[in-house]
Design an enzyme around this catalytic site. Structure first.
Site, PDB file in Angstrom:
ATOM      1  N   THR A   6      13.173  33.178  25.324  1.00  0.00           N
ATOM      2  CA  THR A   6      13.520  34.126  26.432  1.00  0.00           C
ATOM      3  C   THR A   6      15.170  34.222  26.406  1.00  0.00           C
ATOM      4  O   THR A   6      15.734  33.236  26.921  1.00  0.00           O
ATOM      5  CB  THR A   6      13.114  34.006  27.767  1.00  0.00           C
ATOM      6  OG1 THR A   6      11.648  34.171  27.500  1.00  0.00           O
ATOM      7  CG2 THR A   6      13.519  35.260  28.678  1.00  0.00           C
ATOM      8  N   HIS A  26      11.872  42.052  31.132  1.00  0.00           N
ATOM      9  CA  HIS A  26      11.509  41.151  32.052  1.00  0.00           C
ATOM     10  C   HIS A  26      10.586  41.639  33.247  1.00  0.00           C
ATOM     11  O   HIS A  26      10.741  41.326  34.470  1.00  0.00           O
ATOM     12  CB  HIS A  26      12.505  40.173  32.469  1.00  0.00           C
ATOM     13  CG  HIS A  26      12.444  38.721  32.613  1.00  0.00           C
ATOM     14  ND1 HIS A  26      12.940  37.779  31.935  1.00  0.00           N
ATOM     15  CD2 HIS A  26      11.984  38.218  33.949  1.00  0.00           C
ATOM     16  CE1 HIS A  26      12.620  36.769  32.341  1.00  0.00           C
ATOM     17  NE2 HIS A  26      12.090  36.726  33.543  1.00  0.00           N
ATOM     18  N   LYS A  57      12.158  36.808  22.894  1.00  0.00           N
ATOM     19  CA  LYS A  57      11.710  37.729  24.054  1.00  0.00           C
ATOM     20  C   LYS A  57      12.992  38.326  24.909  1.00  0.00           C
ATOM     21  O   LYS A  57      13.746  37.600  25.161  1.00  0.00           O
ATOM     22  CB  LYS A  57      10.894  37.037  24.849  1.00  0.00           C
ATOM     23  CG  LYS A  57      10.222  37.886  26.189  1.00  0.00           C
ATOM     24  CD  LYS A  57       9.081  36.979  26.784  1.00  0.00           C
ATOM     25  CE  LYS A  57       8.749  37.881  27.846  1.00  0.00           C
ATOM     26  NZ  LYS A  57       9.412  37.804  29.324  1.00  0.00           N
ATOM     27  N   SER A  81       5.259  29.260  30.582  1.00  0.00           N
ATOM     28  CA  SER A  81       6.694  29.371  30.747  1.00  0.00           C
ATOM     29  C   SER A  81       7.063  28.043  30.886  1.00  0.00           C
ATOM     30  O   SER A  81       6.554  26.992  31.223  1.00  0.00           O
ATOM     31  CB  SER A  81       6.687  30.118  32.125  1.00  0.00           C
ATOM     32  OG  SER A  81       7.995  29.875  32.529  1.00  0.00           O
ATOM     33  N   TYR A 125      13.315  28.495  28.100  1.00  0.00           N
ATOM     34  CA  TYR A 125      14.533  28.928  28.660  1.00  0.00           C
ATOM     35  C   TYR A 125      15.311  27.832  28.115  1.00  0.00           C
ATOM     36  O   TYR A 125      15.408  26.742  28.535  1.00  0.00           O
ATOM     37  CB  TYR A 125      14.598  29.047  30.024  1.00  0.00           C
ATOM     38  CG  TYR A 125      13.953  30.100  30.976  1.00  0.00           C
ATOM     39  CD1 TYR A 125      14.419  31.463  30.477  1.00  0.00           C
ATOM     40  CD2 TYR A 125      12.961  30.269  31.794  1.00  0.00           C
ATOM     41  CE1 TYR A 125      13.778  32.551  31.207  1.00  0.00           C
ATOM     42  CE2 TYR A 125      12.487  31.139  32.304  1.00  0.00           C
ATOM     43  CZ  TYR A 125      12.835  32.321  32.246  1.00  0.00           C
ATOM     44  OH  TYR A 125      12.545  33.300  32.682  1.00  0.00           O
TER      45      TYR A 125
HETATM   46  C1  LIG Z   1       6.389  36.180  38.799  1.00  0.00           C
HETATM   47  C2  LIG Z   1       6.962  36.371  37.523  1.00  0.00           C
HETATM   48  C3  LIG Z   1       7.616  35.250  36.720  1.00  0.00           C
HETATM   49  C4  LIG Z   1       7.907  35.460  35.379  1.00  0.00           C
HETATM   50  N1  LIG Z   1       8.575  34.310  34.680  1.00  0.00           N
HETATM   51  C5  LIG Z   1       9.057  34.294  33.556  1.00  0.00           C
HETATM   52  C6  LIG Z   1       9.250  33.297  32.787  1.00  0.00           C
HETATM   53  O1  LIG Z   1       9.413  32.134  33.204  1.00  0.00           O
HETATM   54  N2  LIG Z   1       9.653  33.463  31.442  1.00  0.00           N
HETATM   55  C7  LIG Z   1       9.862  34.796  30.945  1.00  0.00           C
HETATM   56  O2  LIG Z   1      10.155  34.779  29.839  1.00  0.00           O
HETATM   57  N3  LIG Z   1       9.521  35.776  31.636  1.00  0.00           N
HETATM   58  C8  LIG Z   1       9.112  35.730  32.991  1.00  0.00           C
HETATM   59  N4  LIG Z   1       8.502  36.806  33.464  1.00  0.00           N
HETATM   60  C9  LIG Z   1       8.611  38.071  32.835  1.00  0.00           C
HETATM   61  C10 LIG Z   1       7.289  38.281  32.049  1.00  0.00           C
HETATM   62  O3  LIG Z   1       7.158  37.605  30.994  1.00  0.00           O
HETATM   63  C11 LIG Z   1       7.010  39.795  31.524  1.00  0.00           C
HETATM   64  O4  LIG Z   1       8.217  40.101  30.904  1.00  0.00           O
HETATM   65  C12 LIG Z   1       6.934  40.533  32.735  1.00  0.00           C
HETATM   66  O5  LIG Z   1       6.092  40.458  33.787  1.00  0.00           O
HETATM   67  C13 LIG Z   1       6.115  41.994  32.294  1.00  0.00           C
HETATM   68  O6  LIG Z   1       6.290  43.126  32.864  1.00  0.00           O
HETATM   69  P1  LIG Z   1       4.826  43.429  33.892  1.00  0.00           P
HETATM   70  O7  LIG Z   1       4.788  42.317  34.949  1.00  0.00           O
HETATM   71  O8  LIG Z   1       5.136  44.743  34.513  1.00  0.00           O
HETATM   72  O9  LIG Z   1       3.495  43.335  33.113  1.00  0.00           O
HETATM   73  C14 LIG Z   1       7.966  36.716  34.742  1.00  0.00           C
HETATM   74  C15 LIG Z   1       7.408  37.863  35.292  1.00  0.00           C
HETATM   75  C16 LIG Z   1       6.906  37.638  36.688  1.00  0.00           C
HETATM   76  C17 LIG Z   1       6.223  38.820  37.364  1.00  0.00           C
END
Ligand SMILES: Cc1cc2nc3c(=O)[nH]c(=O)nc-3n(C[C@H](O)[C@H](O)[C@H](O)COP(=O)(O)O)c2cc1C
Length: 386
Positions: A190, A281, A257, A140, A164
């Site tokens: 994203t 997300h 994404k 990330s 981002y």
């Molecule tokens: C704690 C956390 C931080 C996240 N940070 C980002 C991020 O920095 N960039 C991003 O594109 N998605 C981020 N996401 C979304 C994840 O990439 C992903 O889409 C999502 O966790 C998928 O769902 P799941 O947790 O049910 O598997 C984050 C998700 C979580 C749980």
């Protein structure tokens, strides 16, 4: 006087243990070693006891009423896999290929901030874990450790870098080039996080997510740029021009994404996206948005195999991976469960989460009579409502 000293001593004796216990409560994990996994739901409960409530709430929580968060996993139950007892497979093949990379299974890691909030070794341990599993880590923009250092923690490990985008195009160019120099194989843009979703667990826990963001701070070094100022620079509206720009300055394949509609997929492909990442997300952004799995077949139909599709949000079972592949995904990504593995077992824990899902997927494939990932993709799921 003596009596009041006694009362004070008694009060101290009564409250001291709790005070000490509170001070000793685990805040961040340092675990490293294999973990036992019954299933990924149990893993979440176990992980919740190992880090402080605020950090755990940040990871586990979703937006507002968490309707989308819950729906993401529940929705897999709407479709069913018809077992094919006649085929009688003894073994199946999970390996696949994605953007030129050979993978032992179609499951990769989604980009996430916060690794450093829950584990001392942060993203360094995570990439060692994905490397052990032979899969791809997505780093990330808000990784807890600079992208170069993550890459150096497992020099052979393939990784993607998620951006981002900033309103400052100088920054965008700088960071994707830096990620490429560090070894990134693709850039993920994203598009679903112009502002953070309204996550009430953070409010309840008085938790202010304030980890340092080394991939942002490094560009603004020497300038008067606080972390919140850097975040305020985040780009909100996207167009095909942004995809073209990142492709041209990075020279890497670009995945978009946060795609949740066929129209957005179409626009991204027209602008030259090399892959579509269907995701909401993990229910952390717009509560009330459709479950990601519900949108997948609609988007897959529009994409019509022009570019590969990555899918995430709500995947907790091998059967969920199976159903996503059978509904148009080429690759499935997981988010939170990998962080739970990290909390409980560091790099080994991350690897164990992938191995566990691979094992569940293997069982599902044998029982369904699908010998490889291509066969899973051809499988027609049964929808009792239709
Ligand atoms: C704690 C956390 C931080 C996240 N940070 C980002 C991020 O920095 N960039 C991003 O594109 N998605 C981020 N996401 C979304 C994840 O990439 C992903 O889409 C999502 O966790 C998928 O769902 P799941 O947790 O049910 O598997 C984050 C998700 C979580 C749980």
């Amino acid at each position: 006087m003596i009596k009041s000293i006694q009362i004070f001593a008694l009060a101290l004796a009564l409250f001291m243990p709790q005070t000490l216990m509170a001070a000793e409560a685990p805040t961040i994990s340092e675990a490293e070693g294999p973990i036992k996994i019954i299933n990924l739901y149990e893993l979440e409960k176990q992980a919740s006891q190992k880090v402080n409530k605020g950090a755990f709430g940040y990871v586990e929580g979703g937006a507002e009423d968490e309707v989308t968060l819950r729906g993401n996993t529940l929705v897999f139950d709407k479709k069913q896999i018809i077992p094919d007892g006649l085929t009688g497979l003894e073994g199946v093949e999970l390996k696949t290929r994605f953007l030129g990379l050979d993978l032992p299974s179609p499951i990769i890691l989604a980009p996430m901030a916060a690794h450093g909030m829950v584990h001392k070794e942060a993203d360094r341990a995570t990439i060692r874990g994905t490397h052990k599993a032979g899969t791809i880590m997505s780093v990330s923009t808000y990784s807890s450790v600079l992208v170069d250092e993550i890459a150096q923690s497992a020099p052979e490990a393939p990784f993607f870098f998620q951006i981002y985008m900033s309103k400052d195009s100088g920054y965008n160019e700088f960071i994707v080039k830096r990620a490429k120099d560090a070894g990134a194989r693709a850039i993920i843009i994203t598009i679903d996080a112009g502002t953070p979703g309204n996550r009430e667990s953070d409010l309840k826990n008085n938790y202010n997510y304030s980890s340092p963001t080394p991939n942002v701070m490094i560009y603004y070094e020497g300038q008067d740029m606080t972390q919140s100022q850097a975040r305020a620079l985040r780009k909100v509206g996207f167009s095909g021009e942004d995809i073209k720009f990142i492709k041209s300055v990075s020279g890497l394949p670009v995945l978009v994404k946060g795609i949740q509609s066929p129209e957005a997929a179409e626009e991204a492909i027209k602008a030259g996206a090399d892959g579509i990442w269907v995701s909401n997300h993990g229910g952390r952004q717009l509560d009330g948005a459709p479950a990601s799995f519900d949108m997948l077949p609609i988007i897959a139909k529009a994409v019509d195999k022009r570019v590969p599709i990555v899918f995430d949000s709500g995947v907790r079972r091998g059967t969920h991976v199976f159903k996503a592949l059978a509904s148009g995904a080429d690759i499935v990504a997981i988010g939170r469960p990998a962080l739970y593995g990290l909390i409980l077992g560091g790099s080994e824990g991350v690897n164990d989460v992938f191995q566990h899902l691979n094992k569940e997927l293997t069982t599902a494939m044998i029982l369904a009579g699908t010998k490889d990932i291509e066969a899973v993709k051809q499988n027609r799921l049964f929808d009792p409502e239709k």
